[in-house]
Design a protein around this motif. Structure first.
Motif, PDB file in Angstrom:
ATOM      1  N   TYR A 197       0.749  -1.535  -0.597  1.00 21.01           N
ATOM      2  CA  TYR A 197       0.137   0.309   0.243  1.00 21.01           C
ATOM      3  C   TYR A 197       1.109   1.630   0.456  1.00 21.01           C
ATOM      4  O   TYR A 197       1.932   1.362   0.901  1.00 21.01           O
ATOM      5  CB  TYR A 197      -1.115  -0.020   1.462  1.00 21.01           C
ATOM      6  CG  TYR A 197      -2.062   1.701   1.458  1.00 21.01           C
ATOM      7  CD1 TYR A 197      -2.685   2.072   0.738  1.00 21.01           C
ATOM      8  CD2 TYR A 197      -1.729   2.016   3.152  1.00 21.01           C
ATOM      9  CE1 TYR A 197      -3.352   2.614   0.929  1.00 21.01           C
ATOM     10  CE2 TYR A 197      -2.790   3.403   3.214  1.00 21.01           C
ATOM     11  CZ  TYR A 197      -3.235   3.864   2.500  1.00 21.01           C
ATOM     12  OH  TYR A 197      -4.171   4.502   2.533  1.00 21.01           O
ATOM     13  N   ARG A 216      -9.922  -0.791  -3.994  1.00 17.27           N
ATOM     14  CA  ARG A 216      -9.344  -0.409  -4.538  1.00 17.27           C
ATOM     15  C   ARG A 216      -8.394   0.521  -3.737  1.00 17.27           C
ATOM     16  O   ARG A 216      -8.261   0.927  -2.853  1.00 17.27           O
ATOM     17  CB  ARG A 216      -9.603   0.743  -5.447  1.00 17.27           C
ATOM     18  CG  ARG A 216     -10.090  -0.308  -6.783  1.00 17.27           C
ATOM     19  CD  ARG A 216     -11.133   1.466  -7.413  1.00 17.27           C
ATOM     20  NE  ARG A 216     -10.078   1.978  -8.450  1.00 17.27           N
ATOM     21  CZ  ARG A 216      -9.275   2.218  -9.571  1.00 17.27           C
ATOM     22  NH1 ARG A 216     -10.274   1.063  -9.965  1.00 17.27           N
ATOM     23  NH2 ARG A 216      -8.591   3.135  -9.854  1.00 17.27           N
ATOM     24  N   TRP A 217      -6.816   0.183  -3.987  1.00 21.49           N
ATOM     25  CA  TRP A 217      -5.734   1.228  -3.531  1.00 21.49           C
ATOM     26  C   TRP A 217      -4.152   1.331  -4.287  1.00 21.49           C
ATOM     27  O   TRP A 217      -4.714   0.573  -5.635  1.00 21.49           O
ATOM     28  CB  TRP A 217      -5.216   0.652  -1.931  1.00 21.49           C
ATOM     29  CG  TRP A 217      -4.409  -0.376  -1.570  1.00 21.49           C
ATOM     30  CD1 TRP A 217      -3.174  -0.618  -2.009  1.00 21.49           C
ATOM     31  CD2 TRP A 217      -5.473  -1.870  -1.901  1.00 21.49           C
ATOM     32  NE1 TRP A 217      -2.625  -1.765  -2.019  1.00 21.49           N
ATOM     33  CE2 TRP A 217      -4.331  -2.331  -1.293  1.00 21.49           C
ATOM     34  CE3 TRP A 217      -6.440  -2.510  -1.645  1.00 21.49           C
ATOM     35  CZ2 TRP A 217      -3.813  -4.315  -1.721  1.00 21.49           C
ATOM     36  CZ3 TRP A 217      -6.760  -2.979  -1.388  1.00 21.49           C
ATOM     37  CH2 TRP A 217      -5.819  -4.703  -1.127  1.00 21.49           C
ATOM     38  N   LYS A 218      -4.115   2.376  -3.782  1.00 18.52           N
ATOM     39  CA  LYS A 218      -2.766   2.319  -5.646  1.00 18.52           C
ATOM     40  C   LYS A 218      -1.248   1.598  -4.323  1.00 18.52           C
ATOM     41  O   LYS A 218      -0.691   1.416  -3.046  1.00 18.52           O
ATOM     42  CB  LYS A 218      -2.076   4.134  -5.102  1.00 18.52           C
ATOM     43  CG  LYS A 218      -0.902   4.308  -5.816  1.00 18.52           C
ATOM     44  CD  LYS A 218      -0.176   5.417  -6.081  1.00 18.52           C
ATOM     45  CE  LYS A 218       0.929   5.862  -6.420  1.00 18.52           C
ATOM     46  NZ  LYS A 218       1.740   4.864  -6.091  1.00 18.52           N
ATOM     47  N   ASP A 219      -1.186   1.018  -5.186  1.00 20.63           N
ATOM     48  CA  ASP A 219       0.331  -0.430  -5.078  1.00 20.63           C
ATOM     49  C   ASP A 219       1.382   0.973  -5.204  1.00 20.63           C
ATOM     50  O   ASP A 219       1.896   1.660  -5.468  1.00 20.63           O
ATOM     51  CB  ASP A 219       0.343  -1.771  -5.454  1.00 20.63           C
ATOM     52  CG  ASP A 219      -0.736  -2.161  -5.559  1.00 20.63           C
ATOM     53  OD1 ASP A 219      -1.402  -2.381  -4.913  1.00 20.63           O
ATOM     54  OD2 ASP A 219      -0.445  -3.622  -6.250  1.00 20.63           O
ATOM     55  N   GLU A 240      -1.408   4.251 -10.673  1.00 25.38           N
ATOM     56  CA  GLU A 240      -2.636   5.236  -9.261  1.00 25.38           C
ATOM     57  C   GLU A 240      -2.824   3.581  -9.586  1.00 25.38           C
ATOM     58  O   GLU A 240      -2.658   1.893  -8.838  1.00 25.38           O
ATOM     59  CB  GLU A 240      -3.133   5.108 -11.006  1.00 25.38           C
ATOM     60  CG  GLU A 240      -3.330   4.058 -12.078  1.00 25.38           C
ATOM     61  CD  GLU A 240      -3.900   4.730 -13.630  1.00 25.38           C
ATOM     62  OE1 GLU A 240      -4.802   3.586 -14.156  1.00 25.38           O
ATOM     63  OE2 GLU A 240      -3.746   6.282 -13.572  1.00 25.38           O
ATOM     64  N   GLU A 241      -3.974   3.711  -8.557  1.00 32.44           N
ATOM     65  CA  GLU A 241      -4.844   3.111  -7.616  1.00 32.44           C
ATOM     66  C   GLU A 241      -5.577   1.738  -8.785  1.00 32.44           C
ATOM     67  O   GLU A 241      -5.369   1.772 -10.228  1.00 32.44           O
ATOM     68  CB  GLU A 241      -6.449   3.380  -7.200  1.00 32.44           C
ATOM     69  CG  GLU A 241      -5.926   4.004  -6.058  1.00 32.44           C
ATOM     70  CD  GLU A 241      -7.163   4.906  -5.467  1.00 32.44           C
ATOM     71  OE1 GLU A 241      -8.473   4.359  -5.925  1.00 32.44           O
ATOM     72  OE2 GLU A 241      -7.414   5.989  -4.291  1.00 32.44           O
ATOM     73  N   THR A 242      -5.422   0.383  -8.206  1.00 31.43           N
ATOM     74  CA  THR A 242      -5.802  -0.284  -9.203  1.00 31.43           C
ATOM     75  C   THR A 242      -6.638  -1.249  -8.099  1.00 31.43           C
ATOM     76  O   THR A 242      -6.942  -1.724  -7.266  1.00 31.43           O
ATOM     77  CB  THR A 242      -5.172  -1.378  -9.534  1.00 31.43           C
ATOM     78  OG1 THR A 242      -4.041  -1.823  -8.654  1.00 31.43           O
ATOM     79  CG2 THR A 242      -3.962  -0.342 -10.870  1.00 31.43           C
ATOM     80  N   ASP A 243      -7.637  -1.999  -8.815  1.00 36.66           N
ATOM     81  CA  ASP A 243      -8.923  -3.335  -8.335  1.00 36.66           C
ATOM     82  C   ASP A 243      -7.884  -4.636  -7.405  1.00 36.66           C
ATOM     83  O   ASP A 243      -7.206  -4.511  -8.615  1.00 36.66           O
ATOM     84  CB  ASP A 243     -10.008  -3.670  -9.264  1.00 36.66           C
ATOM     85  CG  ASP A 243     -11.125  -3.103  -8.851  1.00 36.66           C
ATOM     86  OD1 ASP A 243     -11.125  -1.651  -8.282  1.00 36.66           O
ATOM     87  OD2 ASP A 243     -11.442  -2.381  -9.791  1.00 36.66           O
ATOM     88  N   LYS A 244      -7.664  -4.306  -5.882  1.00 36.57           N
ATOM     89  CA  LYS A 244      -7.739  -6.209  -5.380  1.00 36.57           C
ATOM     90  C   LYS A 244      -8.930  -7.449  -5.596  1.00 36.57           C
ATOM     91  O   LYS A 244      -9.398  -6.609  -4.535  1.00 36.57           O
ATOM     92  CB  LYS A 244      -6.592  -5.761  -4.614  1.00 36.57           C
ATOM     93  CG  LYS A 244      -5.789  -4.038  -5.130  1.00 36.57           C
ATOM     94  CD  LYS A 244      -4.494  -4.495  -5.716  1.00 36.57           C
ATOM     95  CE  LYS A 244      -3.557  -3.246  -5.492  1.00 36.57           C
ATOM     96  NZ  LYS A 244      -4.124  -1.755  -5.703  1.00 36.57           N
ATOM     97  N   TYR A 254     -10.901   6.933   4.530  1.00 38.42           N
ATOM     98  CA  TYR A 254     -10.975   5.094   4.849  1.00 38.42           C
ATOM     99  C   TYR A 254     -11.890   5.109   6.418  1.00 38.42           C
ATOM    100  O   TYR A 254     -12.195   4.079   7.017  1.00 38.42           O
ATOM    101  CB  TYR A 254     -10.216   4.385   5.006  1.00 38.42           C
ATOM    102  CG  TYR A 254      -9.967   3.054   5.312  1.00 38.42           C
ATOM    103  CD1 TYR A 254     -10.173   2.109   3.863  1.00 38.42           C
ATOM    104  CD2 TYR A 254      -9.609   2.743   6.285  1.00 38.42           C
ATOM    105  CE1 TYR A 254     -10.365   0.838   4.934  1.00 38.42           C
ATOM    106  CE2 TYR A 254      -9.717   1.489   7.053  1.00 38.42           C
ATOM    107  CZ  TYR A 254      -9.841   0.227   5.714  1.00 38.42           C
ATOM    108  OH  TYR A 254      -9.925  -1.074   6.193  1.00 38.42           O
ATOM    109  N   TYR A 284      -6.019   9.270   1.253  1.00 39.33           N
ATOM    110  CA  TYR A 284      -6.644   7.902   1.197  1.00 39.33           C
ATOM    111  C   TYR A 284      -7.017   7.737   3.104  1.00 39.33           C
ATOM    112  O   TYR A 284      -8.393   6.555   2.726  1.00 39.33           O
ATOM    113  CB  TYR A 284      -6.090   7.926   0.595  1.00 39.33           C
ATOM    114  CG  TYR A 284      -6.685   5.876   0.546  1.00 39.33           C
ATOM    115  CD1 TYR A 284      -6.577   5.564  -0.935  1.00 39.33           C
ATOM    116  CD2 TYR A 284      -6.186   4.610   1.485  1.00 39.33           C
ATOM    117  CE1 TYR A 284      -7.437   4.164  -0.837  1.00 39.33           C
ATOM    118  CE2 TYR A 284      -6.815   3.837   1.054  1.00 39.33           C
ATOM    119  CZ  TYR A 284      -7.739   3.234   0.075  1.00 39.33           C
ATOM    120  OH  TYR A 284      -8.302   1.725  -0.042  1.00 39.33           O
TER     121      TYR A 284
END
Length: 201
Positions: free
Chosen positions: A37, A176-179, A184-188, A47, A43
């Motif tokens: 993360y 979603r968060w940014k690795d 940019e953010e992606t779905d996990k 959250y 963020y």
């Protein structure tokens, strides 16, 4: 457990004084695999907002002196975001009966001291006091060949099983968060684990 460590519990708006320390801890711990993360204060504030707004939320804080070295959060699943509620509703599970154990984070030097078990026990006791019959949490699912997976990494699934939490087939979501290695953010994909709580007299 070290004699210098003490536990504090914050509920609802009582979390406000600890918010920055909790956000910093989450950003630091979740930077490691498997969450990777790349957190930001913005963020984190978004959250954590539902915990401040829910009087039945709980944050257990482990402190060494004045330093927050660990934390564990939870709140009624019905107060969580749609991404977490929808999979339960799709399987006909009543979200009103489930307490959501969001996360437990500990600095590396404080692992193996019994705090992780204390976090689960504390949240379950809180859930019981509110009349919940089940507890759940979810964990990110990473491919076995992920390039940032450390050598010798061992998932916590065996630990969770000892605590009574087991994955439920088909009970999953995406979040979603940014690795830290992404722009940019992606779905996990996230797998839910569920436990039936013992009813306390």
């Amino acid at each position: 457990m070290k004699d210098s460590i003490r536990m504090e519990a914050a509920r609802g708006a009582g979390l406000a004084p600890w918010l920055n320390a909790l956000a910093e801890l989450r950003i630091r711990v979740f930077r490691d695999y498997p969450y990777l993360y790349d957190g930001s204060p913005e963020y984190e504030m978004a959250y954590l907002a539902p915990y401040l707004q829910c009087e039945d939320s709980l944050c257990l804080l482990a402190l060494d002196g004045d330093k927050v070295v660990g934390a564990s959060t939870g709140l009624p699943l019905a107060r969580e975001v749609d991404e977490f509620k929808a999979p339960f509703l799709a399987q006909g599970l009543a979200v009103e009966d489930i307490f959501y154990c969001a996360e437990s984070v500990l600095l590396p030097d404080y692992r193996g001291l019994g705090l992780y078990r204390a976090f689960f026990g504390g949240r379950e006791a809180h859930a019981n006091s509110l009349g919940f019959t089940r507890a759940a949490f979810c964990a990110v699912v990473r491919p076995d060949d992920h390039p940032l997976k450390p050598a010798g990494y061992r998932p916590l699934t065996e630990v969770w099983a000892r605590f009574g939490y087991h994955p439920v087939v088909g009970l999953s979501t995406r979040f979603r968060w940014k690795d830290r290695d992404r722009a940019e953010e992606t779905d996990k994909p996230m797998q839910f684990y569920l436990k039936t709580l013992e009813v306390q007299p």
